[in-house]
Design an enzyme around this catalytic site. Structure first.
Site, PDB file in Angstrom:
ATOM      1  N   GLN A  50     -10.448  -2.971   1.835  1.00  0.00           N
ATOM      2  CA  GLN A  50     -10.008  -3.647   3.058  1.00  0.00           C
ATOM      3  C   GLN A  50     -10.081  -2.751   4.290  1.00  0.00           C
ATOM      4  O   GLN A  50      -9.711  -3.167   5.380  1.00  0.00           O
ATOM      5  CB  GLN A  50      -8.599  -4.224   2.884  1.00  0.00           C
ATOM      6  CG  GLN A  50      -7.490  -3.204   2.832  1.00  0.00           C
ATOM      7  CD  GLN A  50      -6.170  -3.843   2.443  1.00  0.00           C
ATOM      8  OE1 GLN A  50      -6.014  -4.353   1.347  1.00  0.00           O
ATOM      9  NE2 GLN A  50      -5.209  -3.830   3.354  1.00  0.00           N
TER      10      GLN A  50
ATOM     11  N   MET B 163       0.836  -1.205   0.000  1.00  0.00           N
ATOM     12  CA  MET B 163       0.000   0.000   0.000  1.00  0.00           C
ATOM     13  C   MET B 163       0.874   1.259   0.000  1.00  0.00           C
ATOM     14  O   MET B 163       0.402   2.360   0.305  1.00  0.00           O
ATOM     15  CB  MET B 163      -0.933  -0.009   1.209  1.00  0.00           C
ATOM     16  CG  MET B 163      -1.882  -1.209   1.201  1.00  0.00           C
ATOM     17  SD  MET B 163      -3.411  -0.924   2.085  1.00  0.00           S
ATOM     18  CE  MET B 163      -2.806  -0.678   3.751  1.00  0.00           C
TER      19      MET B 163
ATOM     20  N   VAL C  24      10.796  -7.133   9.714  1.00  0.00           N
ATOM     21  CA  VAL C  24      11.923  -6.208   9.894  1.00  0.00           C
ATOM     22  C   VAL C  24      11.557  -5.233  11.013  1.00  0.00           C
ATOM     23  O   VAL C  24      10.434  -4.713  11.050  1.00  0.00           O
ATOM     24  CB  VAL C  24      12.221  -5.444   8.586  1.00  0.00           C
ATOM     25  CG1 VAL C  24      13.346  -4.443   8.780  1.00  0.00           C
ATOM     26  CG2 VAL C  24      12.571  -6.424   7.480  1.00  0.00           C
TER      27      VAL C  24
ATOM     28  N   LYS D 249       5.055 -10.068   9.380  1.00  0.00           N
ATOM     29  CA  LYS D 249       4.422  -9.111  10.297  1.00  0.00           C
ATOM     30  C   LYS D 249       2.900  -9.234  10.226  1.00  0.00           C
ATOM     31  O   LYS D 249       2.212  -9.152  11.227  1.00  0.00           O
ATOM     32  CB  LYS D 249       4.841  -7.686   9.932  1.00  0.00           C
ATOM     33  CG  LYS D 249       4.656  -6.729  11.065  1.00  0.00           C
ATOM     34  CD  LYS D 249       4.409  -5.329  10.606  1.00  0.00           C
ATOM     35  CE  LYS D 249       3.025  -4.941  10.957  1.00  0.00           C
ATOM     36  NZ  LYS D 249       2.473  -3.899  10.141  1.00  0.00           N
TER      37      LYS D 249
ATOM     38  N   GLN E   7      -2.620 -12.470   7.374  1.00  0.00           N
ATOM     39  CA  GLN E   7      -2.707 -12.215   5.934  1.00  0.00           C
ATOM     40  C   GLN E   7      -1.982 -13.317   5.159  1.00  0.00           C
ATOM     41  O   GLN E   7      -2.480 -13.803   4.145  1.00  0.00           O
ATOM     42  CB  GLN E   7      -2.078 -10.847   5.650  1.00  0.00           C
ATOM     43  CG  GLN E   7      -1.929 -10.503   4.199  1.00  0.00           C
ATOM     44  CD  GLN E   7      -1.600  -9.030   4.013  1.00  0.00           C
ATOM     45  OE1 GLN E   7      -2.475  -8.186   4.100  1.00  0.00           O
ATOM     46  NE2 GLN E   7      -0.350  -8.719   3.772  1.00  0.00           N
TER      47      GLN E   7
ATOM     48  N   SER F  12       6.295  -0.276  10.237  1.00  0.00           N
ATOM     49  CA  SER F  12       4.942  -0.217   9.691  1.00  0.00           C
ATOM     50  C   SER F  12       4.679   1.197   9.201  1.00  0.00           C
ATOM     51  O   SER F  12       5.121   2.168   9.833  1.00  0.00           O
ATOM     52  CB  SER F  12       3.916  -0.578  10.774  1.00  0.00           C
ATOM     53  OG  SER F  12       2.626  -0.165  10.375  1.00  0.00           O
TER      54      SER F  12
ATOM     55  N   HIS G  48       9.215  -3.335   3.550  1.00  0.00           N
ATOM     56  CA  HIS G  48       8.941  -3.532   2.122  1.00  0.00           C
ATOM     57  C   HIS G  48      10.261  -3.780   1.387  1.00  0.00           C
ATOM     58  O   HIS G  48      10.337  -4.609   0.476  1.00  0.00           O
ATOM     59  CB  HIS G  48       8.274  -2.293   1.519  1.00  0.00           C
ATOM     60  CG  HIS G  48       6.987  -1.888   2.174  1.00  0.00           C
ATOM     61  ND1 HIS G  48       6.848  -0.716   2.888  1.00  0.00           N
ATOM     62  CD2 HIS G  48       5.781  -2.491   2.216  1.00  0.00           C
ATOM     63  CE1 HIS G  48       5.609  -0.614   3.330  1.00  0.00           C
ATOM     64  NE2 HIS G  48       4.929  -1.687   2.945  1.00  0.00           N
TER      65      HIS G  48
ATOM     66  N   LEU H 118       6.640   3.341   1.564  1.00  0.00           N
ATOM     67  CA  LEU H 118       7.563   2.211   1.706  1.00  0.00           C
ATOM     68  C   LEU H 118       8.624   2.426   2.783  1.00  0.00           C
ATOM     69  O   LEU H 118       9.102   3.535   2.980  1.00  0.00           O
ATOM     70  CB  LEU H 118       8.251   1.934   0.363  1.00  0.00           C
ATOM     71  CG  LEU H 118       7.313   1.626  -0.806  1.00  0.00           C
ATOM     72  CD1 LEU H 118       8.128   1.399  -2.075  1.00  0.00           C
ATOM     73  CD2 LEU H 118       6.428   0.423  -0.518  1.00  0.00           C
ATOM     74  N   HIS H 119       8.945   1.346   3.474  1.00  0.00           N
ATOM     75  CA  HIS H 119       9.991   1.348   4.502  1.00  0.00           C
ATOM     76  C   HIS H 119      10.857   0.107   4.302  1.00  0.00           C
ATOM     77  O   HIS H 119      10.660  -0.653   3.335  1.00  0.00           O
ATOM     78  CB  HIS H 119       9.364   1.407   5.895  1.00  0.00           C
ATOM     79  CG  HIS H 119       8.305   0.380   6.130  1.00  0.00           C
ATOM     80  ND1 HIS H 119       8.565  -0.968   6.164  1.00  0.00           N
ATOM     81  CD2 HIS H 119       6.955   0.500   6.295  1.00  0.00           C
ATOM     82  CE1 HIS H 119       7.447  -1.630   6.375  1.00  0.00           C
ATOM     83  NE2 HIS H 119       6.441  -0.770   6.448  1.00  0.00           N
TER      84      HIS H 119
HETATM   85  P1  AMP Z   1       1.523  -2.899   3.472  1.00  0.00           P
HETATM   86  O1  AMP Z   1       2.074  -1.844   2.561  1.00  0.00           O
HETATM   87  O2  AMP Z   1       1.495  -2.494   4.910  1.00  0.00           O
HETATM   88  O3  AMP Z   1       0.226  -3.480   2.990  1.00  0.00           O
HETATM   89  O4  AMP Z   1       2.563  -4.104   3.426  1.00  0.00           O
HETATM   90  C1  AMP Z   1       2.963  -4.690   2.214  1.00  0.00           C
HETATM   91  C2  AMP Z   1       3.757  -5.944   2.510  1.00  0.00           C
HETATM   92  O5  AMP Z   1       4.898  -5.601   3.302  1.00  0.00           O
HETATM   93  C3  AMP Z   1       2.952  -6.974   3.326  1.00  0.00           C
HETATM   94  O6  AMP Z   1       3.247  -8.261   2.844  1.00  0.00           O
HETATM   95  C4  AMP Z   1       3.487  -6.772   4.727  1.00  0.00           C
HETATM   96  O7  AMP Z   1       3.389  -7.929   5.522  1.00  0.00           O
HETATM   97  C5  AMP Z   1       4.930  -6.431   4.444  1.00  0.00           C
HETATM   98  N1  AMP Z   1       5.507  -5.727   5.603  1.00  0.00           N
HETATM   99  C6  AMP Z   1       5.016  -4.622   6.224  1.00  0.00           C
HETATM  100  N2  AMP Z   1       5.782  -4.303   7.292  1.00  0.00           N
HETATM  101  C7  AMP Z   1       6.777  -5.231   7.344  1.00  0.00           C
HETATM  102  C8  AMP Z   1       7.887  -5.454   8.217  1.00  0.00           C
HETATM  103  N3  AMP Z   1       8.124  -4.671   9.260  1.00  0.00           N
HETATM  104  N4  AMP Z   1       8.684  -6.512   7.969  1.00  0.00           N
HETATM  105  C9  AMP Z   1       8.450  -7.335   6.912  1.00  0.00           C
HETATM  106  N5  AMP Z   1       7.425  -7.172   6.050  1.00  0.00           N
HETATM  107  C10 AMP Z   1       6.599  -6.134   6.256  1.00  0.00           C
END
Ligand code: AMP
Length: 282
Positions: free
Chosen positions: A61, A30, A176, A149, A153, A185, A37, A33-34
């Site tokens: 969602q 979504m 991470v 994390k 899901q 997050s 990702h 990015l960090h």
């Molecule tokens: P999101 O953008 O939050 O929907 O996350 C996209 C993908 O990145 C999902 O598969 C998350 O599980 C993964 N993700 C988010 N935060 C982390 C993290 N801290 N460590 C590893 N994967 C992550």
């Protein structure tokens, strides 16, 4: 690096790449990015010929009272980070492209979506399964990458891929964390300085529980009570949504802590809803 916004363009391109024999890896996100990702993108880059990233804040969602409007977005920085991770293609569709006027089809994964985050976010996993199903049809990757994390899901997507015979390999990568243990997050951006100081309590609670299990604790009720007390004392501003010890595959609460268990928790802290978990082989 290409940025593609149209479904047909994306589908035509990946179909052509597949015909040429290229292996396609895909990371759905979504945005905002960090390094969490980043870790998925690195694995995707390493294991495939073509690395595809999607950025789409999926309205389906989010519940009506949730943070769809305020969800953090930063296209410029996301594009920079994607370039740094050698992404080949960013799929960046609008809501209208993904859900045009007459949209009627949703994917419902039964049972495992009713517990944990699904219990407090009705419809959330219906939205997740639907958008991931659509993205897999649009991008048609060989591998798709998710983060541990979001443990539930991962279980839901694996089930959907199996049940609907989707020809993709689901790869899950470890969470991470910041140096102090807080899971990265996009929603950490909502935390005030004081809330941020308390937020590492989530992971501390999980580590404490892990140590208790290693010391021989087998009673999930006693363990989760202890975890809730510990969490409340270290994170007094937080409101616990759940603290659970479940079977890692079925997500059903365990009666005795044995085999592969998932310790998972969700906490509301200020404007943020934070989740974390550890997977343990006992
Ligand atoms: P999101 O953008 O939050 O929907 O996350 C996209 C993908 O990145 C999902 O598969 C998350 O599980 C993964 N993700 C988010 N935060 C982390 C993290 N801290 N460590 C590893 N994967 C992550």
């Amino acid at each position: 690096m290409k940025i593609i916004t149209r479904i047909k363009t994306m589908q035509n391109l990946t179909q052509k790449l597949r015909r040429e024999g290229q292996r396609i890896g895909f990371v759905p996100t979504m945005g905002y990015l960090h390094d969490g990702h980043g870790s998925l993108l690195k694995a995707c880059r390493r294991q495939n010929d073509i690395s595809v990233l999607s950025i789409f804040v999926n309205p389906v969602q989010f519940g009506p009272q949730e943070d769809l409007q305020s969800y953090p977005r930063d296209k410029k920085n996301d594009v920079l980070l994607a370039k740094k991770e050698n992404v080949d293609i960013i799929f960046y569709p609008s809501e209208k492209v993904m859900y045009p006027g007459r949209y009627l089809t949703y994917i419902h994964v039964d049972e495992i979506t009713a517990t944990l985050c699904g219990a407090s976010r009705p419809g959330h996993f219906r939205g997740v399964a639907t958008v991931v199903g659509k993205l897999l049809n649009i991008i048609q990757p060989h591998r798709v990458y998710f983060g541990q994390k979001d443990a539930q899901q991962c279980v839901v997507i694996r089930q959907m891929v199996q049940d609907l015979n989707i020809p993709v390999r689901v790869c899950v990568l470890p969470t991470v964390r910041e140096k102090d243990g807080l899971a990265l997050s996009s929603r950490n951006a909502y935390l005030t300085e004081k809330e941020r100081q308390e937020a590492p309590a989530l992971y501390q609670t999980l580590k404490m529980a892990e140590a208790e299990i290693r010391r021989g604790e087998q009673d999930p009720r006693r363990l989760t009570q202890m975890m809730a007390q510990f969490l409340n004392s270290r994170c007094p501003q937080g409101n616990i949504e759940y603290v659970m010890c479940v079977n890692a595959e079925t997500l059903e609460p365990v009666k005795i802590i044995q085999g592969t268990v998932l310790l998972a928790l969700a906490v509301r802290l200020g404007k943020a809803r934070l989740i974390d978990n550890v997977l343990l082989r006992v």
